[in-house]
Design a protein around this motif. Structure first.
Motif, PDB file in Angstrom:
ATOM      1  N   ARG A   1     -11.439   9.536   3.827  1.00  0.00           N
ATOM      2  CA  ARG A   1     -11.341   8.958   5.167  1.00  0.00           C
ATOM      3  C   ARG A   1     -10.098   9.502   5.869  1.00  0.00           C
ATOM      4  O   ARG A   1      -9.253  10.159   5.261  1.00  0.00           O
ATOM      5  N   ASN A   2      -9.974   9.162   7.139  1.00  0.00           N
ATOM      6  CA  ASN A   2      -8.830   9.646   7.909  1.00  0.00           C
ATOM      7  C   ASN A   2      -7.503   9.216   7.296  1.00  0.00           C
ATOM      8  O   ASN A   2      -6.534   9.971   7.272  1.00  0.00           O
ATOM      9  N   ASP A   3      -7.457   7.979   6.768  1.00  0.00           N
ATOM     10  CA  ASP A   3      -6.194   7.467   6.245  1.00  0.00           C
ATOM     11  C   ASP A   3      -5.942   7.896   4.800  1.00  0.00           C
ATOM     12  O   ASP A   3      -4.878   7.620   4.252  1.00  0.00           O
ATOM     13  N   THR A   4      -6.913   8.550   4.164  1.00  0.00           N
ATOM     14  CA  THR A   4      -6.721   8.992   2.775  1.00  0.00           C
ATOM     15  C   THR A   4      -6.762  10.508   2.632  1.00  0.00           C
ATOM     16  O   THR A   4      -6.500  11.027   1.559  1.00  0.00           O
TER      17      THR A   4
ATOM     18  N   ASP B   1      -6.110   3.263  -2.972  1.00  0.00           N
ATOM     19  CA  ASP B   1      -6.659   1.960  -2.606  1.00  0.00           C
ATOM     20  C   ASP B   1      -8.130   1.838  -2.976  1.00  0.00           C
ATOM     21  O   ASP B   1      -8.873   1.085  -2.361  1.00  0.00           O
TER      22      ASP B   1
ATOM     23  N   ARG C   1       1.647   9.992   1.353  1.00  0.00           N
ATOM     24  CA  ARG C   1       1.182   9.157   2.459  1.00  0.00           C
ATOM     25  C   ARG C   1       2.260   8.200   2.932  1.00  0.00           C
ATOM     26  O   ARG C   1       2.251   7.740   4.062  1.00  0.00           O
ATOM     27  N   ASP C   2       3.181   7.840   2.059  1.00  0.00           N
ATOM     28  CA  ASP C   2       4.330   7.041   2.465  1.00  0.00           C
ATOM     29  C   ASP C   2       5.510   7.461   1.606  1.00  0.00           C
ATOM     30  O   ASP C   2       5.367   8.221   0.648  1.00  0.00           O
TER      31      ASP C   2
ATOM     32  N   ASP D   1      -6.576  10.776  -1.236  1.00  0.00           N
ATOM     33  CA  ASP D   1      -5.775   9.830  -2.000  1.00  0.00           C
ATOM     34  C   ASP D   1      -6.648   8.618  -2.337  1.00  0.00           C
ATOM     35  O   ASP D   1      -7.110   7.915  -1.441  1.00  0.00           O
TER      36      ASP D   1
END
Length: 701
Positions: A177-180, A171, A109-110, A168
């Motif tokens: 979700r979209n960001d995970t 957090d 993700r990063d 992921d």
């Protein structure tokens, strides 16, 4: 290991690469790169007695309340592929299948951190996707091999579409979700079973491939054995991996330049303990040039954990268990696992798993044990390994107090060091086999399901004479109370021999004095509140409504305590003869929350389960608290429930579905709860009842 001191090591020429693991079933090399930071978890998840749906309702309810859209399986465009047959009401013909999952090449993700992956499994049933299982969370790992198995019931006559969602959880995310979201794939359970092992690319939500990410699913049918094994291991004088050359250092603190042959007693330089380092800073062997100063466990010891692998028929190794380590995530309940730190003589916690999971019920199957030194970065250091079989483990611990031990061997040290003996020893202190009974064992052994109904008659339901009331008795369509009662009670009555059910109401003013009652018999016979079959409960409900005044508050504790009384008498018998199930139908917020929590905690120690069906569109957050979604329920004094006995379902999620969908989801956890209670009490089922043939009387002459 937790950093504690500064240590100077030579500047590496290139950064080390963190390798998590290969695909499922890959055999670990002699000094294997470990599959990422890990969480203690149950590999033998096949212990559940109720099949796939034990967690689906809760997840489904949360999704619908968030407005999460459903989508059909990707291959459902074909009319034949789009047909999903009605699930059968009985599961006696089902085969239980365990799925083991691994991923390769997950996206980062990063650029600074690797993902903390978790796999969520969904099943397409009753025209909706329902969560059924999920793996544990692995930290900082792009190629995870998950140890927790995903257990399903397989029906040859059904198409069972599955979705595997990888996300992921870094957090604290509990859903993709979209960001995970890291990718997903779809297939059917039949496809996995027929091929045994399936590898598929992971797809993003736009349908494109997630780089080179893949997911591998391996299926294995669970045999009919109910044997479980309790194992307890400890180790003695394991190698200390702190500061060894192969120990990968953490992030450098700063660069330190030191000339060779520096006197460590000189001001401003490292203290004299640097002489004990692998690369001394005070002799002629010191490397020239700059040094990196690292945070390292100079005075600490290894943080050891152990993995167990079974060897498959194709000689590949399958992970079946990890002892407790310094990882976190979904180890079954989402709790943080315990850590064995700074200890070269660890005593790992006892654990229990099925004989099938351990060795596929083959006592001669080779087992491999690998010991590592845990590192929070995921770059665990290999300590050593040994092999055995379950038969050898049983024979070595057959007598009381008898233990078995193995030398823990590091092949790299053995081949290079002349005087090398071992990297410590591992001791098996306990190897106990037990038989775990199933729900059907108890039912066929004479255990009855005692079903009790409690109906909410508070004023918040609305005037029954109004068409907007939740208690409206319309001739065109039964209200939600009646629909839920028919769906759930129709199944429960099959497990009660006399087919007579106590039925109570709460929150109403009742005749003759019209005082508020929270546990009145809806047939108005306090000496005998039982109704004949579910049809009798429904008839009593219809007769009761015109005679009472809906009032309040919504107090649930009195009815729980009332049902707990016969359950407590049953407990005193020490036999598996009657298990109580309380069905609570309610429309709103619980008024006596503290008392209700205390009543449930007390009931959790009795042969009793509670099913709550939320009717209407009220706020049911209190019900979710009672359901234990956010952790074990505790009474106001802080005492936790002995086990999870509450299942909550909002009726609105199923008002447009077939009645069988609500019944299946509501009753999904009852078989597990029955087995869990009697097993915790050491109560075995009775002997199977003999079959009796029904006879027809001869006609009179």
């Amino acid at each position: 290991m937790a950093p504690s001191q500064a240590v100077a090591l030579p500047l590496p020429s290139s950064p080390s690469q963190s390798i998590c693991a290969g695909g499922a079933g890959a055999a670990p090399p002699p000094t294997p790169p470990h599959p990422g930071p890990i969480n203690s978890s149950r590999a033998g998840a096949g212990a559940g007695a109720s099949g796939w749906s034990s967690k689906g309702v809760r997840a489904r309810a949360r999704e619908l309340e968030r407005g999460a859209p459903d989508r059909e399986p990707s291959d459902m465009s074909d009319p034949e592929m789009g047909w999903v047959p009605e699930p059968p009401t009985m599961t006696l013909g089902a085969s239980r299948v365990e799925l083991r999952v691994s991923c390769h090449g997950l996206l980062d993700r990063d650029t600074l951190t690797k993902p903390h992956p978790c796999v969520l499994l969904k099943l397409y049933s009753d025209e909706q996707w329902v969560e059924v299982e999920r793996t544990e969370v692995l930290r900082s790992c792009s190629n995870p091999v998950f140890s927790r198995v995903l257990a399903l019931e397989y029906f040859f006559e059904e198409k069972q579409p599955l979705q595997f969602h990888v996300f992921d959880a870094e957090d604290g995310a509990t859903s993709p979700r979209n960001d995970t979201f890291l990718g997903s794939t779809e297939c059917t359970l039949g496809q996995i079973v027929s091929q045994t092992k399936v590898t598929k690319p992971l797809l993003l939500k736009n349908g494109k491939t997630a780089g080179k990410s893949t997911i591998t699913i391996v299926a294995e049918e669970v045999s009919g054995t109910n044997d479980y094994v309790q194992l307890t291991f400890r180790a003695h004088k394991l190698d200390n991996k702190v500061g060894t050359p192969e120990s990968r250092p953490p992030t450098p603190l700063f660069i330190l330049g030191l000339p060779p042959k520096t006197d460590p007693k000189s001001p401003g330089l490292l203290p004299s303990h640097c002489e004990s380092l692998p690369y001394p800073l005070c002799n002629s062997h010191q490397p020239q040039g700059p040094f990196l100063l690292y945070l390292q466990d100079l005075f600490s010891k290894s943080d050891p954990f152990m993995e167990i692998y079974k060897t498959n028929g194709d000689q590949s190794d399958q992970l079946v268990w990890r002892t407790e380590v310094g990882a976190w995530g979904y180890g079954g309940e989402g709790r943080e696992s315990k850590v064995v730190k700074n200890n070269l003589n660890p005593s790992w916690e006892p654990f229990r798993l099925s004989l099938h999971s351990l060795c596929s019920c083959d006592v001669h199957r080779p087992l491999k044990f690998l010991v590592y030194d845990y590192d929070s970065s995921g770059k665990h250091d290999f300590i050593g390994e040994f092999t055995s079989t379950f038969q050898e483990m049983q024979e070595g611990t057959a007598n009381p107090g008898q233990e078995m031990q193995w030398d823990c061997i590091n092949p790299k040290y053995r081949d290079k060091k002349k005087n090398y003996k071992s990297s410590g020893t591992v001791v098996l202190a306990q190897c106990a086999v037990e038989k775990v009974h199933t729900f059907l064992d108890y039912i066929m052994g004479g255990c009855q399901i005692s079903f009790t109904v409690a109906i909410d008659f508070t004023a918040s339901n609305g005037d029954p004479r109004s068409s907007q009331s939740l208690h409206c008795l319309s001739p065109r369509q039964p209200n939600h109370y009646l629909q839920a009662l028919r769906a759930v009670g129709g199944i429960c009555q099959d497990y009660d021999s006399d087919k007579r059910f106590p039925a109570f109401g709460f929150g109403a003013r009742i005749p003759p004095n019209f005082e508020v009652s929270h546990d009145f018999a809806i047939n108005f016979d306090p000496e005998n509140p039982e109704c004949e079959e579910i049809s009798g409960v429904i008839a009593s409900y219809r007769r009761c409504l015109p005679q009472i005044q809906l009032y309040g508050p919504t107090n649930v504790a009195p009815i729980i305590n009332r049902v707990a009384e016969p359950a407590q008498r049953e407990q005193s018998t020490g036999q598996a003869t009657k298990y109580s199930v309380l069905l609570v139908l309610t429309d709103g917020v619980v008024s006596d929350m503290a008392e209700t929590r205390a009543a449930i905690v007390r009931a959790s120690r009795l042969p009793m389960s509670i099913i709550i069906v939320g009717v209407g569109n009220a706020d049911f957050s209190d019900m979710r608290l009672l359901d234990g979604d956010d952790g074990p329920l505790r009474c106001p004094r802080g005492v936790p429930a002995a086990r999870d006995i509450v299942q909550f379902v909002p009726f609105r999620d199923f008002k447009d579905a077939a009645p069988s969908a609500l019944a299946k989801c509501v009753l999904a956890e009852v078989p597990r709860q029955v087995v869990e209670y009697y097993a915790s009490q050491g109560i075995s089922p009775g002997a199977p009842r003999p079959c009796t043939l029904a006879t027809t009387p001869s006609p009179s002459p």
